[in-house]
Scaffold this motif. Structure first.
Motif, short mmCIF file in Angstrom:
data_model
loop_
_atom_site.label_atom_id
_atom_site.label_comp_id
_atom_site.label_asym_id
_atom_site.label_seq_id
_atom_site.Cartn_x
_atom_site.Cartn_y
_atom_site.Cartn_z
N VAL A 1 0.82 -1.22 0.00
CA VAL A 1 0.00 0.00 0.00
C VAL A 1 0.85 1.27 0.00
CG1 VAL A 1 -1.81 1.30 1.19
CG2 VAL A 1 -1.87 -1.19 1.21
N ILE A 2 1.67 1.45 1.00
CA ILE A 2 2.35 2.73 1.20
C ILE A 2 3.39 3.00 0.12
CG2 ILE A 2 3.74 4.13 2.78
CD1 ILE A 2 0.69 3.69 3.48
N ARG A 3 4.25 2.07 -0.16
CA ARG A 3 5.28 2.32 -1.20
C ARG A 3 4.64 2.53 -2.58
NH1 ARG A 3 8.37 -2.27 1.45
NH2 ARG A 3 9.37 -1.21 3.20
N PRO A 4 3.66 1.70 -3.01
CA PRO A 4 3.01 1.98 -4.30
C PRO A 4 2.24 3.31 -4.29
CG PRO A 4 2.60 -0.29 -3.63
CD PRO A 4 3.26 0.40 -2.47
N PHE A 5 1.67 3.67 -3.15
CA PHE A 5 0.98 4.96 -3.06
C PHE A 5 1.99 6.09 -3.26
CE2 PHE A 5 -0.63 8.75 -1.15
CZ PHE A 5 -2.00 8.73 -1.41
N ASN A 6 3.07 6.06 -2.51
CA ASN A 6 4.09 7.11 -2.61
C ASN A 6 4.70 7.17 -4.01
OD1 ASN A 6 3.64 7.89 0.03
ND2 ASN A 6 5.33 6.69 0.85
N VAL B 1 4.26 15.13 -5.02
CA VAL B 1 4.43 15.78 -3.72
C VAL B 1 3.64 14.96 -2.72
CG1 VAL B 1 4.07 17.88 -2.37
CG2 VAL B 1 4.67 18.06 -4.81
N GLY B 2 4.34 14.43 -1.72
CA GLY B 2 3.71 13.52 -0.77
C GLY B 2 2.59 14.14 0.04
N LEU B 3 1.83 13.27 0.67
CA LEU B 3 0.71 13.71 1.50
C LEU B 3 1.19 14.53 2.68
CD1 LEU B 3 -1.63 10.60 1.79
CD2 LEU B 3 -1.83 12.57 0.28
N LYS B 4 0.40 15.52 3.00
CA LYS B 4 0.62 16.34 4.19
C LYS B 4 -0.69 16.28 4.98
CE LYS B 4 3.53 19.72 4.15
NZ LYS B 4 4.29 20.96 4.19
N PRO B 5 -0.63 15.77 6.21
CA PRO B 5 -1.86 15.62 6.99
C PRO B 5 -2.20 16.85 7.82
CG PRO B 5 -0.07 14.67 8.20
CD PRO B 5 0.51 15.17 6.89
N THR B 6 -3.48 17.03 8.05
CA THR B 6 -3.98 18.04 8.97
C THR B 6 -5.01 17.36 9.86
OG1 THR B 6 -3.68 19.80 7.34
CG2 THR B 6 -5.15 20.27 9.19
N ILE B 7 -4.69 17.26 11.14
CA ILE B 7 -5.59 16.59 12.07
C ILE B 7 -6.80 17.46 12.35
CG2 ILE B 7 -5.85 15.77 14.46
CD1 ILE B 7 -2.97 14.82 14.36
N ARG B 8 -7.97 16.86 12.23
CA ARG B 8 -9.22 17.52 12.63
C ARG B 8 -9.50 17.24 14.11
NH1 ARG B 8 -14.11 16.51 8.43
NH2 ARG B 8 -13.03 16.89 6.46
N GLN B 9 -9.37 15.98 14.48
CA GLN B 9 -9.63 15.56 15.85
C GLN B 9 -8.73 14.38 16.19
OE1 GLN B 9 -13.77 14.74 16.74
NE2 GLN B 9 -14.45 16.20 15.18
N ILE B 10 -8.36 14.30 17.45
CA ILE B 10 -7.61 13.14 17.94
C ILE B 10 -8.17 12.82 19.32
CG2 ILE B 10 -5.71 14.60 18.74
CD1 ILE B 10 -3.82 12.21 18.10
N SER C 1 -13.16 5.56 -0.49
CA SER C 1 -12.57 4.61 -1.44
C SER C 1 -12.78 5.04 -2.89
CB SER C 1 -13.11 3.20 -1.21
OG SER C 1 -14.51 3.17 -1.36
N THR C 2 -13.82 5.81 -3.16
CA THR C 2 -14.05 6.29 -4.53
C THR C 2 -12.91 7.21 -4.96
OG1 THR C 2 -16.44 6.10 -4.24
CG2 THR C 2 -15.66 7.50 -6.05
N VAL C 3 -12.54 8.14 -4.09
CA VAL C 3 -11.43 9.06 -4.38
C VAL C 3 -10.13 8.27 -4.50
CG1 VAL C 3 -10.02 10.93 -3.42
CG2 VAL C 3 -12.52 11.05 -3.30
N PHE C 4 -9.90 7.35 -3.58
CA PHE C 4 -8.68 6.55 -3.60
C PHE C 4 -8.59 5.72 -4.88
CE2 PHE C 4 -6.24 2.75 -2.98
CZ PHE C 4 -5.08 3.21 -2.36
N ASN C 5 -9.67 5.00 -5.22
CA ASN C 5 -9.64 4.12 -6.39
C ASN C 5 -9.40 4.90 -7.69
OD1 ASN C 5 -9.96 1.82 -4.86
ND2 ASN C 5 -12.16 1.66 -5.23
N ALA C 6 -10.02 6.07 -7.81
CA ALA C 6 -9.82 6.89 -9.01
C ALA C 6 -8.34 7.27 -9.14
CB ALA C 6 -10.69 8.14 -8.96
N PHE C 7 -7.72 7.66 -8.04
CA PHE C 7 -6.29 7.99 -8.03
C PHE C 7 -5.45 6.76 -8.36
CE2 PHE C 7 -2.70 7.43 -5.03
CZ PHE C 7 -1.79 8.30 -5.60
N TRP C 8 -5.71 5.64 -7.70
CA TRP C 8 -4.94 4.41 -7.83
C TRP C 8 -4.95 3.91 -9.28
CZ3 TRP C 8 -1.90 2.71 -3.99
CH2 TRP C 8 -1.40 1.40 -4.02
N GLU C 9 -6.10 4.02 -9.94
CA GLU C 9 -6.24 3.56 -11.32
C GLU C 9 -5.68 4.58 -12.32
OE1 GLU C 9 -10.39 2.64 -11.80
OE2 GLU C 9 -10.31 1.14 -10.19
N ARG C 10 -5.81 5.86 -12.02
CA ARG C 10 -5.40 6.93 -12.94
C ARG C 10 -3.89 7.10 -13.02
NH1 ARG C 10 -6.90 11.27 -10.08
NH2 ARG C 10 -4.79 12.04 -9.77
#
Length: 164
Positions: free
Chosen positions: A82-87, A92-101, A148-157
């Motif tokens: 997952v992570i290596r194929p995603f990267n 430009v890698g993901l940058k997170p912003t926490i909403r809640q923890i 998963s819709t957003v993820f799958n579109a990215f993963w396939e594109r």
């Protein structure tokens, strides 16, 4: 109640491989939340990753109907599949912003947005909820929810760049 500075010191010590010493008044929730917060802060700054918190035998479950939805039995399987194929699909890698923890007992729940730029120049943005079961400053089990819709579109594109 511990100060933010004390919690940050505990989290940084744990990330550096040093055991965080329990101080009177520190709860399991405070320690675990501080550890996870520090890892997200490092991820946001580009100096670390929350995946560094994974125990070698940590399982990671991706729920839903994403192309990668299943349970990964250990850290290496999750990173490899997952992570290596995603990267490798990102410019430009993901940058997170926490909403809640939140933390209760050994579980830390993080709701966050993450965005970056894919290799094709298009943005990737998603919202995630991670449930992290902690033990001794490490993630032992994780369950992830995201669109998963957003993820799958990215993963396939976007094709991953070839390994060097």
């Amino acid at each position: 109640m511990r100060t933010f500075a004390t919690l940050t010191v505990l989290a940084v010590a744990t990330l550096a491989g040093e055991p965080a010493m329990a101080q009177s008044g520190d709860s399991v929730e405070e320690r675990n939340k501080a550890i996870v917060q520090a890892s997200f802060d490092a991820w946001h700054a580009g100096t670390g990753s929350p995946y560094e918190l994974l125990a070698e035998d940590a399982s990671w479950t991706i729920t839903g109907h994403a192309a990668v939805s299943k349970t990964y039995p250990d850290r290496e399987a999750f990173l490899r599949e997952v992570i290596r194929p995603f990267n490798a699909r990102m410019r430009v890698g993901l940058k997170p912003t926490i909403r809640q923890i939140h933390a209760e007992g050994d579980t830390v729940i993080v709701l966050f947005d993450a965005s970056g730029t894919a290799r094709d120049g298009e943005p990737y943005a998603n919202t995630y909820a991670w449930f992290l079961a902690m033990q001794d400053g490490k993630v032992r089990q994780a369950t992830a929810f995201f669109d998963s819709t957003v993820f799958n579109a990215f993963w396939e594109r976007v094709a991953p760049r070839a390994a060097p």
